[in-house]
Design a protein around this motif. Structure first.
Motif, PDB file in Angstrom:
ATOM      1  N   HIS A  39       0.862  -1.267  -0.064  1.00 58.31           N
ATOM      2  CA  HIS A  39       0.040  -0.096   0.099  1.00 58.31           C
ATOM      3  C   HIS A  39       0.690   1.376  -0.098  1.00 58.31           C
ATOM      4  O   HIS A  39       0.476   2.522   0.474  1.00 58.31           O
ATOM      5  CB  HIS A  39      -0.995   0.018   1.146  1.00 58.31           C
ATOM      6  N   GLU A 229     -12.163   0.840   7.435  1.00 58.33           N
ATOM      7  CA  GLU A 229     -11.388   0.187   6.279  1.00 58.33           C
ATOM      8  C   GLU A 229     -10.488   0.909   5.483  1.00 58.33           C
ATOM      9  O   GLU A 229     -10.546   1.284   4.396  1.00 58.33           O
ATOM     10  CB  GLU A 229     -12.533  -0.257   5.177  1.00 58.33           C
ATOM     11  N   VAL A 231      -5.987   1.550   5.226  1.00 54.94           N
ATOM     12  CA  VAL A 231      -4.652   0.724   4.974  1.00 54.94           C
ATOM     13  C   VAL A 231      -3.716   1.813   5.178  1.00 54.94           C
ATOM     14  O   VAL A 231      -3.928   3.217   5.231  1.00 54.94           O
ATOM     15  CB  VAL A 231      -4.362   0.074   3.595  1.00 54.94           C
ATOM     16  N   THR A 232      -2.331   1.618   5.946  1.00 58.71           N
ATOM     17  CA  THR A 232      -1.446   2.321   5.857  1.00 58.71           C
ATOM     18  C   THR A 232      -0.189   1.735   5.150  1.00 58.71           C
ATOM     19  O   THR A 232       0.147   0.705   5.136  1.00 58.71           O
ATOM     20  CB  THR A 232      -0.697   2.260   7.497  1.00 58.71           C
TER      21      THR A 232
END
Length: 278
Positions: A39, A229, A231-232
């Motif tokens: 990500h 929901e 992301v990192t």
């Protein structure tokens, strides 16, 4: 409102100091492209395909490709000088026409015009003259190193400048493929179509038109954010050569390690007891 251009505009002997402000804004939702595995945002680098190295901005030059693989290089100072010579001039209204004579296909971008220091009275004069004559001015202006043809008109008590395309920038409709030459419709079909148009005809109210896709996309993003929901992006691991160094050291040790000598047959020792018996 941010000023993106300062100069003056003139018609006849009237000169008006003005400032240009962008009248519209792009409200598209910007989506980033991430690496699916970690990500992390993807980087788009400038790479020379011949040297196979990443190129920095200071190593770039502008050029015109006059034929395949052949270029005329234009130095930065040459382009800047050419831009200054034209940009510093006052924008002159060269003609006045009725706006109905200009097809919308020519229109490009819209800018609000505000008066500069001491230009309020002349600004009001031009605004009043345009409104009473029901005409628009045709002018030329250089914006971001490109000469633009422009329409000067009044919109809700403010003078606006609409950049328009030059005629050679508008493609010919005759070049559009598969356009029927004749209309093969019956009188009944035409009458029904006109009736439908009449039923849907109304006054133009821009406020009632919404960007449904952008609204739905914002709602989807908000729902995912509320539902956690998210992301990192993974943090970049600091570059290290410890593993490579250890591997190199081990390989060096293995290479320099003395090879074992082949085993030699041991001489049989004859005991003293055996010798005496002999």
């Amino acid at each position: 409102m941010h000023t993106m251009w300062k100069g003056s505009i003139s018609f006849g002997l009237v000169n008006i100091p003005i400032k240009l402000h962008t009248a519209t804004e792009d409200k598209d939702i910007k989506l980033r492209t991430l690496h699916k595995e970690c990500h992390s945002p993807i980087k788009y680098e400038k790479v020379c395909p011949v040297c196979e190295v990443e190129v920095q901005n200071e190593d770039l030059v502008k050029a015109y490709e006059y034929t395949k693989g052949k270029f005329v290089v234009l130095e930065a100072d040459e382009l800047e000088k050419l831009r200054k010579e034209n940009e510093d001039k006052a924008v002159e209204i060269i003609d006045f026409v009725k706006i109905q004579e200009i097809d919308p296909i020519y229109f490009d971008r819209t800018y609000y015009m505000s008066p500069g220091d001491g230009g309020g009275k002349a600004y009001g004069l031009l605004r009043k003259a345009l409104m009473n004559s029901e005409k628009v001015g045709i002018a030329k202006i250089i914006i971001r190193s490109k000469e633009q043809l422009a329409v000067v008109r009044v919109y809700e008590n403010t003078i606006v400048m609409e950049t328009i395309h030059f005629p050679d920038e508008v493609r010919k409709p005759q070049d559009v493929p598969n356009v029927p030459v004749e209309d093969k419709v019956t009188d009944k079909e035409l009458e029904t179509a006109i009736m439908l148009i009449d039923q849907l005809t109304t006054s133009f109210e821009p406020e009632k038109y919404k960007d449904d896709y952008r609204t739905a996309l914002l709602e989807l993003i908000e729902s995912k954010q509320t539902g956690k929901e998210v992301v990192t992006a993974a943090e970049k691991t600091p570059a290290t050569n410890v593993t490579d160094l250890m591997a190199a050291l081990q390989a060096s040790i293995d290479k320099t390690k003395p090879k074992p000598k082949p085993a030699t047959a041991k001489k049989k020792r004859v005991s003293t007891k055996v010798k005496k018996e002999a």
